[in-house]
Design a protein around this motif. Structure first.
Motif, PDB file in Angstrom:
ATOM      1  N   TYR A 128       0.918  -1.329   0.136  1.00  0.00           N
ATOM      2  CA  TYR A 128       0.251  -0.088  -0.147  1.00  0.00           C
ATOM      3  C   TYR A 128       0.946   1.328   0.003  1.00  0.00           C
ATOM      4  N   VAL A 129       1.940   1.174   0.727  1.00  0.00           N
ATOM      5  CA  VAL A 129       3.019   2.476   0.701  1.00  0.00           C
ATOM      6  C   VAL A 129       3.751   2.418  -0.385  1.00  0.00           C
ATOM      7  N   GLY A 130       4.295   1.373  -0.875  1.00  0.00           N
ATOM      8  CA  GLY A 130       5.373   1.277  -1.980  1.00  0.00           C
ATOM      9  C   GLY A 130       4.530   1.473  -3.615  1.00  0.00           C
ATOM     10  N   LEU A 131       3.273   1.256  -3.691  1.00  0.00           N
ATOM     11  CA  LEU A 131       2.829   1.095  -5.088  1.00  0.00           C
ATOM     12  C   LEU A 131       2.678   2.747  -5.468  1.00  0.00           C
ATOM     13  N   PRO A 132       2.003   3.683  -4.907  1.00  0.00           N
ATOM     14  CA  PRO A 132       2.090   5.102  -5.282  1.00  0.00           C
ATOM     15  C   PRO A 132       3.505   5.545  -5.531  1.00  0.00           C
ATOM     16  N   VAL A 133       4.292   5.424  -4.660  1.00  0.00           N
ATOM     17  CA  VAL A 133       5.813   5.773  -4.820  1.00  0.00           C
ATOM     18  C   VAL A 133       6.626   5.237  -6.060  1.00  0.00           C
ATOM     19  N   VAL A 134       6.667   4.009  -6.254  1.00  0.00           N
ATOM     20  CA  VAL A 134       7.443   3.481  -7.092  1.00  0.00           C
ATOM     21  C   VAL A 134       6.501   3.305  -8.450  1.00  0.00           C
ATOM     22  N   MET A 135       5.386   3.141  -8.455  1.00  0.00           N
ATOM     23  CA  MET A 135       4.540   2.833  -9.658  1.00  0.00           C
ATOM     24  C   MET A 135       4.064   4.297 -10.227  1.00  0.00           C
ATOM     25  N   HIS A 136       4.240   5.337  -9.455  1.00  0.00           N
ATOM     26  CA  HIS A 136       3.691   6.690 -10.063  1.00  0.00           C
ATOM     27  C   HIS A 136       2.352   6.587 -10.104  1.00  0.00           C
ATOM     28  N   ALA A 137       1.655   5.928  -9.019  1.00  0.00           N
ATOM     29  CA  ALA A 137      -0.044   5.731  -9.158  1.00  0.00           C
ATOM     30  C   ALA A 137      -0.433   7.093  -8.193  1.00  0.00           C
ATOM     31  N   PRO A 138      -1.571   7.658  -8.528  1.00  0.00           N
ATOM     32  CA  PRO A 138      -1.939   8.694  -7.598  1.00  0.00           C
ATOM     33  C   PRO A 138      -2.133   8.012  -6.072  1.00  0.00           C
ATOM     34  N   PRO A 139      -2.031   8.916  -4.937  1.00  0.00           N
ATOM     35  CA  PRO A 139      -1.864   8.321  -3.821  1.00  0.00           C
ATOM     36  C   PRO A 139      -3.416   7.848  -3.220  1.00  0.00           C
ATOM     37  N   HIS A 140      -4.460   8.630  -3.882  1.00  0.00           N
ATOM     38  CA  HIS A 140      -5.798   8.515  -3.443  1.00  0.00           C
ATOM     39  C   HIS A 140      -6.276   7.095  -4.192  1.00  0.00           C
ATOM     40  N   ARG A 141      -5.526   6.480  -5.204  1.00  0.00           N
ATOM     41  CA  ARG A 141      -6.153   4.988  -5.591  1.00  0.00           C
ATOM     42  C   ARG A 141      -5.203   4.123  -5.173  1.00  0.00           C
ATOM     43  N   ALA A 142      -4.310   4.077  -4.256  1.00  0.00           N
ATOM     44  CA  ALA A 142      -3.550   3.162  -3.522  1.00  0.00           C
ATOM     45  C   ALA A 142      -4.281   2.122  -2.951  1.00  0.00           C
ATOM     46  N   LEU A 143      -5.311   2.420  -2.234  1.00  0.00           N
ATOM     47  CA  LEU A 143      -5.982   1.312  -1.494  1.00  0.00           C
ATOM     48  C   LEU A 143      -6.656   0.381  -2.520  1.00  0.00           C
ATOM     49  N   GLY A 144      -7.167   0.932  -3.528  1.00  0.00           N
ATOM     50  CA  GLY A 144      -7.848   0.187  -4.631  1.00  0.00           C
ATOM     51  C   GLY A 144      -6.893  -0.692  -5.395  1.00  0.00           C
TER      52      GLY A 144
END
Length: 125
Positions: A70-86
């Motif tokens: 959950y913490v790593g996906l937005p940072v490393v994959m450049h996904a928007p933080p508000h979509r990290a949970l999904g």
């Protein structure tokens, strides 16, 4: 089993990479492998507790892997933080589905069997 764990990490990376555009991230296979390895580390460490019976309850620490993803996906994959949970939920659900179908196949191939049943793989005599 070590080889299967490494293969599972690679498959997890493929899932992370494939789902990246769906959640506004960038497809980057090497970065996806980094997230998969980073998130899997807690599960690997938790599996060590299964060796000692009275410490097996500490295996619950493996759930920390979901938080790391959950913490790593937005940072490393450049996904928007508000979509990290999904994104995390989709990756976890896809991986869980893969495990559900992959474990019996791997057990059959390695000869270990599944759920106590004998496997059909090549076993030493």
């Amino acid at each position: 089993q070590y080889a299967l764990a490494l293969a599972g990490t690679y498959v997890l990376a493929l899932i992370i990479d494939a789902l990246a555009p769906t959640f506004g991230g960038q497809r980057r296979p090497i970065q996806a492998l980094k997230v998969a390895a980073y998130a899997s580390t807690a599960s690997w460490i938790a599996s060590v507790f299964a060796v000692v019976p009275f410490l097996s309850i500490l295996g619950i620490v493996g759930i920390y892997s979901l938080y790391l993803m959950y913490v790593g996906l937005p940072v490393v994959m450049h996904a928007p933080p508000h979509r990290a949970l999904g994104y995390t939920a989709a990756v976890a659900a896809s991986a869980l589905s893969g495990v559900q179908h992959g474990v019996p196949i791997a057990a059959t191939c390695t000869g270990d069997g599944c759920c106590g049943a004998p496997g059909f793989g090549i076993t030493p005599s």
